[in-house]
Scaffold this active site. Sequence first.
Site, PDB file in Angstrom:
ATOM      1  CD  GLU A   1      55.677 -57.759 -50.149  1.00  0.00           C
ATOM      2  OE1 GLU A   1      55.366 -57.859 -51.978  1.00  0.00           O
ATOM      3  OE2 GLU A   1      54.639 -58.896 -50.240  1.00  0.00           O
TER       4      GLU A   1
ATOM      5  CD  GLU B   1      50.671 -57.240 -48.826  1.00  0.00           C
ATOM      6  OE1 GLU B   1      51.083 -57.836 -49.639  1.00  0.00           O
ATOM      7  OE2 GLU B   1      51.386 -56.762 -48.146  1.00  0.00           O
TER       8      GLU B   1
END
Length: 494
Positions: free
Chosen positions: A173, A292
């Site tokens: 991320e 995710e």
Amino acid sequence: MLNASLHLDPARIVAPVSRRTFGSFVEHMGRCVYGGIYEPAHPCADADGFRSDVLALVREMGVSLVRYPGGNFVSGYRWEDGIGPAAGRPVRRDLAWHSLETNEVGVDEFMRWAGKAGVEVMYALNLGTRGVQEALDVHEYLNHPDRTRLAELRRANGAEKPYGISMFCLGNEMDGPWQTGHKTAREYGRLAAETARALRAAQPEAELIACGSSSSSMPTFGAWEAEVLELAYDQVDYISAHAYYEPLDGDLDSFLASAVDMDHFIDSVVATADSVGARLKSKKRINISFDEWNVWYLSRYEASRSAITEWEVAPRVIEDSYNVADAVVVGSLLIALLRHSDRVTAACQAQLVNVIAPIRSEPGGAAWRQTTFHPFALTSRLSRGDVLDVQIDSPVYETARFGAVPVVDAVATHDDGALSVFVVNRHRTESVSFTFPAAGPVTEAWVLGDDDLTATNTQDAPDRITPRPLDVAAGDGTVRVTLPPVSWSAIRLG
């Protein structure tokens, strides 16, 4: 009663079922590791300190792949802190989750756990506070056979053979301002490409995952993927996608249609990646690692995060209790992932134990299945062979976020004459008569739902919500079932 039907042809194939679709995620966060998979003082702990009751549930759930060690945690992680004699390992601050990391479990311990669980490991590298050299060092420790300093150190630490990890995440991320070491797309793309080139020199067949957007709602979504891939297209194999869903402002209708957003997210990333490939005149195809995804009551966590002031070891963090509606949404997200098996060839539900997890455990106590455990376990077990390109005829209902949405969504897999159908009824009040063509005998049929959509499984009532047998009428080449409101079902024909 509403009516819906599924049209399928075993000759119309999307792609083979990828076992990596049924991945999970273990991050050094909250009680996922300490008190989750690892609790040496527990009555069920094995000789390595791992909870055998949790291991049994992981195997039952059908997890194929586990992403480790993060997550936001990895962007400040020093992997070498977790090797060697446990007594000499340092305690560090984890800035991502405002906790203390004891490093009692490191790469060697986790790889032993993974062997016991029978799962492949997707290893995440720290490209937040570290870079190319550290990535090469941990790769050498994990995968080089012998004679080098770090390979011999691994052998001295008890692992004679290399771990043979093939999938590596190039950071986590990195588009997010919350990330330790957050970077612009250009900064990250260059670092990802440099790291990938170095890793390929060590392991040409490694499968490398570049960070995509941490959410489709990010202001840089699309532009981030495009710029990162412009810089790293030829060096990587995957771009990642992350998505979490929750019922916002009590809007259950939109929440039940969360897979519509996942479908759009996937299609957008595929279009962006293919556009970059075309501009670069590359014949290579970039796939998606949806590493995710889950239901997460994120707004509830954000509201409470400022109250966290103490630095604790394994604090209770985002231990959401999942209800019937949450489980139905998880089942529908699995349908979306399977539907895109031609491009989504790896996926990880986040996380595995205690932290927004399908498995819960208590210190010294029981481990149990949350409602969301069941659609994952059944889909993993019954998805075999090829994913079929199906057509669905369904009535629609109105949602605030997505407009008109089909009441019924479904996917099917086919192998050696056997057929599995996974179907969700999103309607809050109406049952659906659902039909599809099939000639074989029904071998299994399950439905997950309940009149009380808020019902959960707890330590005291671990089986309050479980799949129950679904009545099936079959004849003349047609299968007919009645789907209750807000339900997810799985049907297997031999």
